[in-house]
Design a protein around this motif. Structure first.
Motif, PDB file in Angstrom:
ATOM      1  N   LEU A  47       0.828  -1.204   0.000  1.00  0.00           N
ATOM      2  CA  LEU A  47       0.000   0.000   0.000  1.00  0.00           C
ATOM      3  C   LEU A  47       0.863   1.255   0.000  1.00  0.00           C
ATOM      4  CD1 LEU A  47      -2.720   1.474   0.310  1.00  0.00           C
ATOM      5  CD2 LEU A  47      -2.550   1.092   2.772  1.00  0.00           C
ATOM      6  N   ILE A  48       1.905   1.273   0.818  1.00  0.00           N
ATOM      7  CA  ILE A  48       2.800   2.429   0.868  1.00  0.00           C
ATOM      8  C   ILE A  48       3.472   2.653  -0.484  1.00  0.00           C
ATOM      9  CG2 ILE A  48       4.924   3.339   1.894  1.00  0.00           C
ATOM     10  CD1 ILE A  48       4.147   1.879   4.475  1.00  0.00           C
ATOM     11  N   LEU A  49       3.969   1.583  -1.083  1.00  0.00           N
ATOM     12  CA  LEU A  49       4.679   1.700  -2.354  1.00  0.00           C
ATOM     13  C   LEU A  49       3.745   2.128  -3.486  1.00  0.00           C
ATOM     14  CD1 LEU A  49       6.853  -1.499  -1.945  1.00  0.00           C
ATOM     15  CD2 LEU A  49       7.701   0.847  -1.968  1.00  0.00           C
TER      16      LEU A  49
ATOM     17  N   TRP B  28       1.037   3.875  -3.080  1.00  0.00           N
ATOM     18  CA  TRP B  28       0.693   5.280  -2.800  1.00  0.00           C
ATOM     19  C   TRP B  28       1.799   6.217  -3.280  1.00  0.00           C
ATOM     20  CZ3 TRP B  28       3.415   8.644   0.401  1.00  0.00           C
ATOM     21  CH2 TRP B  28       2.812   9.895   0.580  1.00  0.00           C
ATOM     22  N   ILE B  29       3.044   5.833  -3.065  1.00  0.00           N
ATOM     23  CA  ILE B  29       4.159   6.672  -3.510  1.00  0.00           C
ATOM     24  C   ILE B  29       4.091   6.905  -5.012  1.00  0.00           C
ATOM     25  CG2 ILE B  29       6.670   6.708  -3.820  1.00  0.00           C
ATOM     26  CD1 ILE B  29       6.920   5.342  -1.091  1.00  0.00           C
ATOM     27  N   VAL B  30       3.775   5.855  -5.765  1.00  0.00           N
ATOM     28  CA  VAL B  30       3.702   5.973  -7.226  1.00  0.00           C
ATOM     29  C   VAL B  30       2.515   6.829  -7.651  1.00  0.00           C
ATOM     30  CG1 VAL B  30       3.420   4.665  -9.360  1.00  0.00           C
ATOM     31  CG2 VAL B  30       4.871   3.765  -7.550  1.00  0.00           C
ATOM     32  N   ALA B  31       1.382   6.696  -6.948  1.00  0.00           N
ATOM     33  CA  ALA B  31       0.149   7.358  -7.376  1.00  0.00           C
ATOM     34  C   ALA B  31       0.004   8.789  -6.877  1.00  0.00           C
ATOM     35  CB  ALA B  31      -1.056   6.536  -6.889  1.00  0.00           C
ATOM     36  N   PHE B  32       0.813   9.196  -5.908  1.00  0.00           N
ATOM     37  CA  PHE B  32       0.595  10.461  -5.216  1.00  0.00           C
ATOM     38  C   PHE B  32       0.912  11.688  -6.067  1.00  0.00           C
ATOM     39  CE2 PHE B  32       2.691  13.756  -2.565  1.00  0.00           C
ATOM     40  CZ  PHE B  32       1.585  14.207  -1.871  1.00  0.00           C
ATOM     41  N   PHE B  33       2.059  11.682  -6.748  1.00  0.00           N
ATOM     42  CA  PHE B  33       2.550  12.905  -7.376  1.00  0.00           C
ATOM     43  C   PHE B  33       1.631  13.449  -8.475  1.00  0.00           C
ATOM     44  CE2 PHE B  33       5.234  15.424 -10.211  1.00  0.00           C
ATOM     45  CZ  PHE B  33       5.781  16.322  -9.307  1.00  0.00           C
ATOM     46  N   PRO B  34       1.052  12.619  -9.365  1.00  0.00           N
ATOM     47  CA  PRO B  34       0.171  13.203 -10.398  1.00  0.00           C
ATOM     48  C   PRO B  34      -1.000  13.990  -9.823  1.00  0.00           C
ATOM     49  CG  PRO B  34       0.747  10.959 -10.976  1.00  0.00           C
ATOM     50  CD  PRO B  34       1.242  11.176  -9.577  1.00  0.00           C
ATOM     51  N   ILE B  35      -1.559  13.515  -8.717  1.00  0.00           N
ATOM     52  CA  ILE B  35      -2.659  14.244  -8.080  1.00  0.00           C
ATOM     53  C   ILE B  35      -2.153  15.580  -7.545  1.00  0.00           C
ATOM     54  CG2 ILE B  35      -4.369  14.223  -6.234  1.00  0.00           C
ATOM     55  CD1 ILE B  35      -5.069  12.216  -8.278  1.00  0.00           C
ATOM     56  N   LEU B  36      -1.045  15.548  -6.831  1.00  0.00           N
ATOM     57  CA  LEU B  36      -0.489  16.771  -6.253  1.00  0.00           C
ATOM     58  C   LEU B  36      -0.133  17.776  -7.340  1.00  0.00           C
ATOM     59  CD1 LEU B  36       0.679  18.403  -3.874  1.00  0.00           C
ATOM     60  CD2 LEU B  36       2.824  17.146  -4.208  1.00  0.00           C
ATOM     61  N   SER B  37       0.560  17.330  -8.365  1.00  0.00           N
ATOM     62  CA  SER B  37       1.032  18.227  -9.414  1.00  0.00           C
ATOM     63  C   SER B  37      -0.138  18.840 -10.187  1.00  0.00           C
ATOM     64  CB  SER B  37       1.956  17.465 -10.364  1.00  0.00           C
ATOM     65  OG  SER B  37       2.404  18.284 -11.413  1.00  0.00           O
ATOM     66  N   ASN B  38      -1.092  18.006 -10.607  1.00  0.00           N
ATOM     67  CA  ASN B  38      -2.226  18.514 -11.384  1.00  0.00           C
ATOM     68  C   ASN B  38      -3.113  19.436 -10.564  1.00  0.00           C
ATOM     69  OD1 ASN B  38      -1.242  16.672 -13.334  1.00  0.00           O
ATOM     70  ND2 ASN B  38      -3.299  16.371 -14.128  1.00  0.00           N
ATOM     71  N   THR B  39      -3.349  19.074  -9.310  1.00  0.00           N
ATOM     72  CA  THR B  39      -4.201  19.920  -8.468  1.00  0.00           C
ATOM     73  C   THR B  39      -3.545  21.259  -8.195  1.00  0.00           C
ATOM     74  OG1 THR B  39      -5.107  17.936  -7.418  1.00  0.00           O
ATOM     75  CG2 THR B  39      -5.507  20.034  -6.315  1.00  0.00           C
ATOM     76  N   THR B  40      -2.245  21.250  -7.928  1.00  0.00           N
ATOM     77  CA  THR B  40      -1.521  22.506  -7.714  1.00  0.00           C
ATOM     78  C   THR B  40      -1.611  23.398  -8.945  1.00  0.00           C
ATOM     79  OG1 THR B  40       0.037  21.392  -6.219  1.00  0.00           O
ATOM     80  CG2 THR B  40       0.720  23.504  -7.137  1.00  0.00           C
ATOM     81  N   LEU B  41      -1.412  22.810 -10.120  1.00  0.00           N
ATOM     82  CA  LEU B  41      -1.525  23.581 -11.360  1.00  0.00           C
ATOM     83  C   LEU B  41      -2.941  24.110 -11.550  1.00  0.00           C
ATOM     84  CD1 LEU B  41      -0.360  24.551 -14.063  1.00  0.00           C
ATOM     85  CD2 LEU B  41      -0.942  22.300 -15.024  1.00  0.00           C
ATOM     86  N   GLY B  42      -3.942  23.285 -11.261  1.00  0.00           N
ATOM     87  CA  GLY B  42      -5.320  23.720 -11.422  1.00  0.00           C
ATOM     88  C   GLY B  42      -5.705  24.852 -10.486  1.00  0.00           C
ATOM     89  N   LEU B  43      -5.252  24.783  -9.238  1.00  0.00           N
ATOM     90  CA  LEU B  43      -5.555  25.848  -8.284  1.00  0.00           C
ATOM     91  C   LEU B  43      -4.895  27.159  -8.684  1.00  0.00           C
ATOM     92  CD1 LEU B  43      -5.219  23.812  -4.967  1.00  0.00           C
ATOM     93  CD2 LEU B  43      -7.335  24.694  -5.960  1.00  0.00           C
ATOM     94  N   ARG B  44      -3.728  27.076  -9.298  1.00  0.00           N
ATOM     95  CA  ARG B  44      -3.053  28.291  -9.762  1.00  0.00           C
ATOM     96  C   ARG B  44      -3.702  28.855 -11.023  1.00  0.00           C
ATOM     97  NH1 ARG B  44       3.188  26.287  -9.798  1.00  0.00           N
ATOM     98  NH2 ARG B  44       3.614  26.303  -7.552  1.00  0.00           N
TER      99      ARG B  44
ATOM    100  N   ILE C 214      -0.142  -0.130 -11.238  1.00  0.00           N
ATOM    101  CA  ILE C 214       1.232  -0.478 -11.607  1.00  0.00           C
ATOM    102  C   ILE C 214       2.117  -0.547 -10.362  1.00  0.00           C
ATOM    103  CG2 ILE C 214       3.291   0.347 -12.820  1.00  0.00           C
ATOM    104  CD1 ILE C 214       1.386   1.578 -14.899  1.00  0.00           C
ATOM    105  N   GLY C 215       1.954   0.426  -9.466  1.00  0.00           N
ATOM    106  CA  GLY C 215       2.746   0.428  -8.240  1.00  0.00           C
ATOM    107  C   GLY C 215       2.493  -0.796  -7.384  1.00  0.00           C
ATOM    108  N   ALA C 216       1.222  -1.203  -7.278  1.00  0.00           N
ATOM    109  CA  ALA C 216       0.888  -2.386  -6.481  1.00  0.00           C
ATOM    110  C   ALA C 216       1.509  -3.640  -7.077  1.00  0.00           C
ATOM    111  CB  ALA C 216      -0.625  -2.533  -6.390  1.00  0.00           C
ATOM    112  N   VAL C 217       1.459  -3.763  -8.407  1.00  0.00           N
ATOM    113  CA  VAL C 217       1.999  -4.951  -9.076  1.00  0.00           C
ATOM    114  C   VAL C 217       3.519  -4.986  -8.977  1.00  0.00           C
ATOM    115  CG1 VAL C 217       2.256  -6.098 -11.312  1.00  0.00           C
ATOM    116  CG2 VAL C 217       0.033  -5.178 -10.633  1.00  0.00           C
TER     117      VAL C 217
END
Length: 268
Positions: free
Chosen positions: A131-133, A135-151, A197-200
């Motif tokens: 789960l941790i691994l 999450w690490i793979v899946a986290f950044f696209p959400i953070l990056s896209n949301t940050t760009l969208g809020l700006r 992909i991260g889970a596999v």
């Protein structure tokens, strides 16, 4: 000009890819039969189906394990990514301090840190490590896209909100988050596939016998040269990825179709 998507158009969008897939499977079956290719090299689709039926129970159990890890990692990535992006949008200093470390998580290969995570978590709690691994793979696209969208909220509308005395909370909830929604949904579509992909990959790295997901079934089948069962597990993984993608695409269309240009249907 807008128009409603008719039932024949929806049916055609389903039948055309399905027809191509059936033609491909038929050609595959014919190729294997014509050249008498051994099952351990390339099994025919009929042999893969037979293996799927014979191993249905174990494959479905493994599918549930992989799905559980994927969905959990994806939801954590959405909550954490959107929450941290909101914090970044409210405080530039926090963004400057933390964003580089989010980039570090993104660029660090999961295969290189998986053994360390497994040691910290313990081999008796492998699913949590997966789960941790994931999450690490899946986290950044959400953070990056949301940050760009809020700006990306219209600065003229920001000025208008301030002119009318809107609070920072009102600007965030009534302007920035609605404007960022297409970016968030796009990030979710990327993150959903990356979580799988991260889970596999994490389960592959975890090692022999340490997991019960589909990745372990693939390793196990490969070690036993049971290639039809390997292909059955691979097809299940592909099907799960397709379902995740189209489920998120459907949610995106439902949320954006009435107001955003990317989802409004137009006549060609």
């Amino acid at each position: 000009m807008r128009h409603h998507d008719t039932m024949p158009a929806r049916l055609a969008r389903f039948l055309v890819p399905a027809g191509v897939g059936l033609l491909f499977l038929g050609a595959w079956e014919l190729l294997v039969a014509t050249y008498d290719i051994p099952r351990f090299v390339l099994p025919a689709p009929s042999a893969i189906w037979e293996s799927f039926v014979q191993n249905f129970g174990s494959l479905m159990t493994s599918l549930w394990v992989t799905l559980r890890v994927t969905i959990s990692a994806f939801l954590l990535a959405v909550v954490g990514g959107v929450g941290l992006a909101i914090l970044f949008s409210q405080n530039r200093h926090v963004e400057m301090a933390l964003f580089p470390y989010a980039v570090v998580l993104q660029v660090t290969p999961v295969v290189s840190i998986a053994p360390l995570i497994l040691i910290w978590v313990g081999y008796d709690n492998v699913e949590f490590a997966l789960l941790i691994l994931a999450w690490i793979v899946a986290f950044f696209p959400i953070l990056s896209n949301t940050t760009l969208g809020l700006r990306s909220a219209d600065h003229n509308l920001r000025d208008l909100f301030r002119l009318y005395g809107a609070s920072r909370w009102q600007v965030l909830t009534e302007l920035q988050l609605p404007s960022a929604l297409p970016y968030i949904l796009a990030g979710m579509k990327i993150s959903g596939g990356l979580a799988l992909i991260g889970a596999v990959v994490a389960e592959f790295v975890a090692g022999s016998g340490s997991g019960n997901g589909l990745a372990w079934r693939i390793v196990e089948a490969g070690n036993r040269l049971d290639i039809p069962r390997m292909f059955a597990a691979l097809f299940l993984l592909s099907g799960l990825g397709i379902l995740i993608f189209f489920g998120l695409t459907l949610m995106e269309q439902r949320l954006l179709r009435r107001w955003h240009e990317s989802a409004i249907l137009r006549e060609s």
